[in-house]
Design a protein around this motif. Structure first.
Motif, PDB file in Angstrom:
ATOM      1  N   LEU A 187       0.831  -1.205   0.000  1.00  0.00           N
ATOM      2  CA  LEU A 187       0.000   0.000   0.000  1.00  0.00           C
ATOM      3  C   LEU A 187       0.864   1.253   0.000  1.00  0.00           C
ATOM      4  O   LEU A 187       0.471   2.295  -0.539  1.00  0.00           O
ATOM      5  CB  LEU A 187      -0.922  -0.012   1.229  1.00  0.00           C
ATOM      6  CG  LEU A 187      -1.849  -1.223   1.361  1.00  0.00           C
ATOM      7  CD1 LEU A 187      -2.658  -1.133   2.657  1.00  0.00           C
ATOM      8  CD2 LEU A 187      -2.785  -1.326   0.166  1.00  0.00           C
ATOM      9  N   PHE A 188       2.039   1.153   0.603  1.00  0.00           N
ATOM     10  CA  PHE A 188       2.928   2.304   0.685  1.00  0.00           C
ATOM     11  C   PHE A 188       3.465   2.707  -0.687  1.00  0.00           C
ATOM     12  O   PHE A 188       3.835   3.855  -0.906  1.00  0.00           O
ATOM     13  CB  PHE A 188       4.083   1.974   1.631  1.00  0.00           C
ATOM     14  CG  PHE A 188       5.044   3.100   1.849  1.00  0.00           C
ATOM     15  CD1 PHE A 188       4.622   4.282   2.435  1.00  0.00           C
ATOM     16  CD2 PHE A 188       6.362   2.987   1.455  1.00  0.00           C
ATOM     17  CE1 PHE A 188       5.502   5.331   2.637  1.00  0.00           C
ATOM     18  CE2 PHE A 188       7.253   4.017   1.652  1.00  0.00           C
ATOM     19  CZ  PHE A 188       6.819   5.199   2.244  1.00  0.00           C
ATOM     20  N   VAL A 189       3.499   1.762  -1.616  1.00  0.00           N
ATOM     21  CA  VAL A 189       3.982   2.047  -2.960  1.00  0.00           C
ATOM     22  C   VAL A 189       3.145   3.129  -3.633  1.00  0.00           C
ATOM     23  O   VAL A 189       3.637   3.893  -4.468  1.00  0.00           O
ATOM     24  CB  VAL A 189       4.013   0.757  -3.803  1.00  0.00           C
ATOM     25  CG1 VAL A 189       4.277   1.056  -5.279  1.00  0.00           C
ATOM     26  CG2 VAL A 189       5.080  -0.187  -3.270  1.00  0.00           C
ATOM     27  N   ILE A 190       1.871   3.211  -3.273  1.00  0.00           N
ATOM     28  CA  ILE A 190       0.989   4.240  -3.843  1.00  0.00           C
ATOM     29  C   ILE A 190       1.551   5.627  -3.551  1.00  0.00           C
ATOM     30  O   ILE A 190       1.570   6.512  -4.416  1.00  0.00           O
ATOM     31  CB  ILE A 190      -0.429   4.100  -3.274  1.00  0.00           C
ATOM     32  CG1 ILE A 190      -1.016   2.735  -3.661  1.00  0.00           C
ATOM     33  CG2 ILE A 190      -1.327   5.242  -3.763  1.00  0.00           C
ATOM     34  CD1 ILE A 190      -2.339   2.436  -2.999  1.00  0.00           C
ATOM     35  N   PHE A 191       2.033   5.814  -2.333  1.00  0.00           N
ATOM     36  CA  PHE A 191       2.628   7.106  -1.955  1.00  0.00           C
ATOM     37  C   PHE A 191       3.880   7.374  -2.775  1.00  0.00           C
ATOM     38  O   PHE A 191       4.084   8.484  -3.283  1.00  0.00           O
ATOM     39  CB  PHE A 191       2.958   7.094  -0.466  1.00  0.00           C
ATOM     40  CG  PHE A 191       3.757   8.293  -0.006  1.00  0.00           C
ATOM     41  CD1 PHE A 191       3.120   9.475   0.336  1.00  0.00           C
ATOM     42  CD2 PHE A 191       5.143   8.239   0.071  1.00  0.00           C
ATOM     43  CE1 PHE A 191       3.846  10.579   0.751  1.00  0.00           C
ATOM     44  CE2 PHE A 191       5.880   9.327   0.484  1.00  0.00           C
ATOM     45  CZ  PHE A 191       5.223  10.506   0.820  1.00  0.00           C
ATOM     46  N   ILE A 192       4.722   6.350  -2.910  1.00  0.00           N
ATOM     47  CA  ILE A 192       5.974   6.531  -3.637  1.00  0.00           C
ATOM     48  C   ILE A 192       5.707   6.903  -5.094  1.00  0.00           C
ATOM     49  O   ILE A 192       6.349   7.793  -5.655  1.00  0.00           O
ATOM     50  CB  ILE A 192       6.831   5.257  -3.552  1.00  0.00           C
ATOM     51  CG1 ILE A 192       7.216   4.977  -2.094  1.00  0.00           C
ATOM     52  CG2 ILE A 192       8.092   5.377  -4.400  1.00  0.00           C
ATOM     53  CD1 ILE A 192       7.968   3.683  -1.909  1.00  0.00           C
ATOM     54  N   ARG A 193       4.754   6.228  -5.717  1.00  0.00           N
ATOM     55  CA  ARG A 193       4.451   6.484  -7.130  1.00  0.00           C
ATOM     56  C   ARG A 193       3.977   7.920  -7.342  1.00  0.00           C
ATOM     57  O   ARG A 193       4.265   8.548  -8.360  1.00  0.00           O
ATOM     58  CB  ARG A 193       3.380   5.515  -7.626  1.00  0.00           C
ATOM     59  CG  ARG A 193       3.855   4.099  -7.823  1.00  0.00           C
ATOM     60  CD  ARG A 193       2.761   3.246  -8.443  1.00  0.00           C
ATOM     61  NE  ARG A 193       2.374   3.748  -9.750  1.00  0.00           N
ATOM     62  CZ  ARG A 193       2.975   3.425 -10.891  1.00  0.00           C
ATOM     63  NH1 ARG A 193       4.008   2.609 -10.881  1.00  0.00           N
ATOM     64  NH2 ARG A 193       2.562   3.899 -12.039  1.00  0.00           N
ATOM     65  N   ARG A 194       3.278   8.467  -6.377  1.00  0.00           N
ATOM     66  CA  ARG A 194       2.659   9.774  -6.570  1.00  0.00           C
ATOM     67  C   ARG A 194       3.548  10.934  -6.158  1.00  0.00           C
ATOM     68  O   ARG A 194       3.510  11.993  -6.783  1.00  0.00           O
ATOM     69  CB  ARG A 194       1.339   9.823  -5.792  1.00  0.00           C
ATOM     70  CG  ARG A 194       0.557  11.104  -6.028  1.00  0.00           C
ATOM     71  CD  ARG A 194      -0.830  11.012  -5.451  1.00  0.00           C
ATOM     72  NE  ARG A 194      -1.591  12.222  -5.691  1.00  0.00           N
ATOM     73  CZ  ARG A 194      -2.865  12.408  -5.316  1.00  0.00           C
ATOM     74  NH1 ARG A 194      -3.496  11.435  -4.681  1.00  0.00           N
ATOM     75  NH2 ARG A 194      -3.480  13.538  -5.572  1.00  0.00           N
ATOM     76  N   PHE A 195       4.350  10.761  -5.120  1.00  0.00           N
ATOM     77  CA  PHE A 195       5.000  11.921  -4.516  1.00  0.00           C
ATOM     78  C   PHE A 195       6.529  11.939  -4.591  1.00  0.00           C
ATOM     79  O   PHE A 195       7.140  12.930  -4.203  1.00  0.00           O
ATOM     80  CB  PHE A 195       4.590  12.042  -3.042  1.00  0.00           C
ATOM     81  CG  PHE A 195       3.126  12.311  -2.851  1.00  0.00           C
ATOM     82  CD1 PHE A 195       2.578  13.531  -3.195  1.00  0.00           C
ATOM     83  CD2 PHE A 195       2.285  11.331  -2.340  1.00  0.00           C
ATOM     84  CE1 PHE A 195       1.228  13.786  -3.013  1.00  0.00           C
ATOM     85  CE2 PHE A 195       0.934  11.572  -2.165  1.00  0.00           C
ATOM     86  CZ  PHE A 195       0.403  12.803  -2.503  1.00  0.00           C
ATOM     87  N   VAL A 196       7.159  10.856  -5.046  1.00  0.00           N
ATOM     88  CA  VAL A 196       8.621  10.798  -5.047  1.00  0.00           C
ATOM     89  C   VAL A 196       9.140  10.755  -6.480  1.00  0.00           C
ATOM     90  O   VAL A 196       8.691   9.944  -7.291  1.00  0.00           O
ATOM     91  CB  VAL A 196       9.135   9.567  -4.267  1.00  0.00           C
ATOM     92  CG1 VAL A 196      10.661   9.511  -4.285  1.00  0.00           C
ATOM     93  CG2 VAL A 196       8.630   9.620  -2.830  1.00  0.00           C
ATOM     94  N   ASP A 197      10.093  11.644  -6.791  1.00  0.00           N
ATOM     95  CA  ASP A 197      10.662  11.736  -8.135  1.00  0.00           C
ATOM     96  C   ASP A 197      12.085  11.185  -8.156  1.00  0.00           C
ATOM     97  O   ASP A 197      12.741  11.056  -7.117  1.00  0.00           O
ATOM     98  CB  ASP A 197      10.694  13.198  -8.602  1.00  0.00           C
ATOM     99  CG  ASP A 197       9.305  13.822  -8.626  1.00  0.00           C
ATOM    100  OD1 ASP A 197       8.355  13.118  -9.022  1.00  0.00           O
ATOM    101  OD2 ASP A 197       9.186  14.998  -8.233  1.00  0.00           O
ATOM    102  N   GLU A 198      12.564  10.918  -9.354  1.00  0.00           N
ATOM    103  CA  GLU A 198      13.949  10.485  -9.522  1.00  0.00           C
ATOM    104  C   GLU A 198      14.903  11.629  -9.135  1.00  0.00           C
ATOM    105  O   GLU A 198      14.594  12.804  -9.340  1.00  0.00           O
ATOM    106  CB  GLU A 198      14.213  10.088 -10.978  1.00  0.00           C
ATOM    107  CG  GLU A 198      13.483   8.836 -11.433  1.00  0.00           C
ATOM    108  CD  GLU A 198      14.022   7.566 -10.805  1.00  0.00           C
ATOM    109  OE1 GLU A 198      15.083   7.619 -10.147  1.00  0.00           O
ATOM    110  OE2 GLU A 198      13.376   6.515 -10.965  1.00  0.00           O
ATOM    111  N   PRO A 199      16.069  11.316  -8.565  1.00  0.00           N
ATOM    112  CA  PRO A 199      17.052  12.351  -8.225  1.00  0.00           C
ATOM    113  C   PRO A 199      17.491  13.135  -9.464  1.00  0.00           C
ATOM    114  O   PRO A 199      17.643  12.564 -10.550  1.00  0.00           O
ATOM    115  CB  PRO A 199      18.214  11.549  -7.639  1.00  0.00           C
ATOM    116  CG  PRO A 199      17.623  10.246  -7.217  1.00  0.00           C
ATOM    117  CD  PRO A 199      16.519   9.967  -8.170  1.00  0.00           C
ATOM    118  N   GLU A 200      17.715  14.433  -9.291  1.00  0.00           N
ATOM    119  CA  GLU A 200      18.106  15.280 -10.415  1.00  0.00           C
ATOM    120  C   GLU A 200      19.423  14.829 -11.027  1.00  0.00           C
ATOM    121  O   GLU A 200      19.600  14.892 -12.248  1.00  0.00           O
ATOM    122  CB  GLU A 200      18.201  16.734  -9.945  1.00  0.00           C
ATOM    123  CG  GLU A 200      16.858  17.337  -9.559  1.00  0.00           C
ATOM    124  CD  GLU A 200      16.987  18.766  -9.055  1.00  0.00           C
ATOM    125  OE1 GLU A 200      18.131  19.285  -9.070  1.00  0.00           O
ATOM    126  OE2 GLU A 200      15.971  19.336  -8.649  1.00  0.00           O
TER     127      GLU A 200
END
Length: 423
Positions: free
Chosen positions: A196-209
């Motif tokens: 379920l936590f993956v939902i948060f990661i998919r929406r709010f976390v981006d790849e490092p610049e």
């Protein structure tokens, strides 16, 4: 735009580094920390349910030990694979895949009907367990600015102690509410939570610049391969990094696997099986992670490794050489957890800084997890050596060797504290 540049005042205090993070950096920090805690929670469930499985299924201690060994070996392989994938498809995507993987197979552990099914499910779960550490350590290491990288990555590492504590609490809760034959299954079924936590990661976390910039610079066909970590200019760094992680993990497994057995059988202590002793070790581990996280930026990576490796060795010698009572052993649980866990706090940041961006995942994944694979042999070697020498002496010899190798590797590797990552 870098939102940190908009601030005209610098926050002060113990957590000034955290307040100075941008919103993106904070989301990445929490995603990695919580992910690592959930990984630890799922991983530690097995240690709590082994006595129930032995009683319910009639497993031998060898069977139970085989499950643990297979998990360690597959987690090492999973870490290597995740490192390669993170260089190819990205840090965030790899983190998502590994979390989903270990959550799915943890649930299958709860549905297992016999030893073979549990062994297979647990072994497959190990691939995700090892992969999650690699992807998360690279991700947080690349996102946080150089002067705070050690603190941030170390604080993420501290999530392991949190997950360990949560697993202990859930164990106590489930076994107080349900019959044993259902309670152990309920623990593994709770392994769905990380998914379920993956939902948060998919929406709010981006790849490092820094990673995105690297990908834009190089065409897919020209991107670095895994083999480049063994190229002449990188081979020495890769091998010394493997020695460093082998020492840390070999010492950890040597102490945590055999020390309870030594103290129970040769010192006849009873406090080791109590919740109070476990709580002291877990709290000590968390504090060790946190203190080490700050020291790795303050002292530098190398001095911090040497400090905690020396402390771990002293603790091992104290446990095996000094006469102790149950009451003394209860309080010694804190420094044990503090030292053997704190030694890992600076590992993620250091490995991130040792390897260039294009092969960072491959280098970090291989170095850490090859160390895990080799380190997992230390408990076996102690068991074999204890046939010809006292168990306490065998623990001291192999723990001393492991931490000695770690100190030697730390002395020969370059200091990387404050290093700017480049694409």
């Amino acid at each position: 735009m870098n939102t940190r540049a908009l601030s005209t005042t610098q926050p002060e205090g113990f957590f000034a580094w955290f307040h100075a993070l941008t919103g993106k950096e904070r989301r990445t920090f929490w995603s990695c920390k919580i992910g690592y805690a959930l990984d630890a929670m799922d991983t530690q469930f097995l240690s709590f349910v082994i006595p129930t499985l032995i009683a319910t299924w009639g497993l031998s201690k060898s069977d139970a030990g085989l499950i643990g060994t297979v998990t360690l070996l597959t987690s090492a392989a999973g870490g290597w694979i995740a490192g390669i994938l993170s260089d190819r498809i990205g840090r965030v995507k790899t983190l998502q895949l590994t979390i989903l993987w270990f959550a799915f197979f943890t649930v299958l552990c709860g549905l297992a009907q016999n030893f073979t099914q549990l062994l297979v499910a647990r072994g497959l779960m190990g691939f995700g367990m090892g992969g999650e550490w690699t992807a998360g350590a690279i991700l947080i290491g690349e996102v946080i600015r150089a002067k705070d990288r050690g603190k941030a990555v170390g604080m993420v590492q501290a999530g392991w102690a949190i997950g360990w504590g949560v697993s202990a609490l859930l164990y106590a809760l489930m076994f107080s509410l349900l019959p044993a034959e259902w309670a152990w299954r309920s623990l593994f079924l709770l392994g769905i939570l990380p998914a379920l936590f993956v939902i948060f990661i998919r929406r709010f976390v981006d790849e490092p610049e820094v990673f995105v910039a690297q990908q834009k610079k190089v065409a897919p066909a020209d991107r670095a391969s895994f083999a480049q970590i063994f190229a002449p200019k990188m081979l020495s760094t890769t091998l010394r990094a493997v020695l460093l992680t082998t020492g840390a993990q070999g010492g950890y497994y040597a102490i945590t696997t055999w020390l309870p057995t030594f103290l129970k059988t040769e010192r006849h202590l009873t406090v080791l099986g109590t919740g109070g002793y476990l709580a002291m070790v877990i709290v000590g581990s968390y504090v060790g992670y946190i203190v080490s996280a700050f020291l790795t930026d303050y002292l530098g990576r190398k001095k911090n490794f040497i400090l905690f490796a020396t402390g771990s060795l002293c603790i091992a010698l104290a446990y095996t050489r000094l006469p102790v009572t149950d009451s003394v052993m209860l309080f010694l649980g804190f420094p044990l957890g503090f030292c053997v866990s704190g030694v890992f706090s600076g590992m993620g940041a250091f490995l991130t800084e040792l390897f260039p961006t294009e092969i960072r995942g491959s280098g970090q994944g291989f170095s850490y997890n090859m160390g895990r694979a080799i380190g997992s042999l230390f408990p076996l070697m102690i068991g074999m050596s204890s046939q010809s020498m006292a168990l306490g002496e065998a623990i001291g010899v192999f723990a001393g060797t492991a931490y000695g190798v770690m100190i030697l590797a730390a002395l020969t590797l370059p200091e990387t504290a404050g290093k700017q990552l480049e694409s």
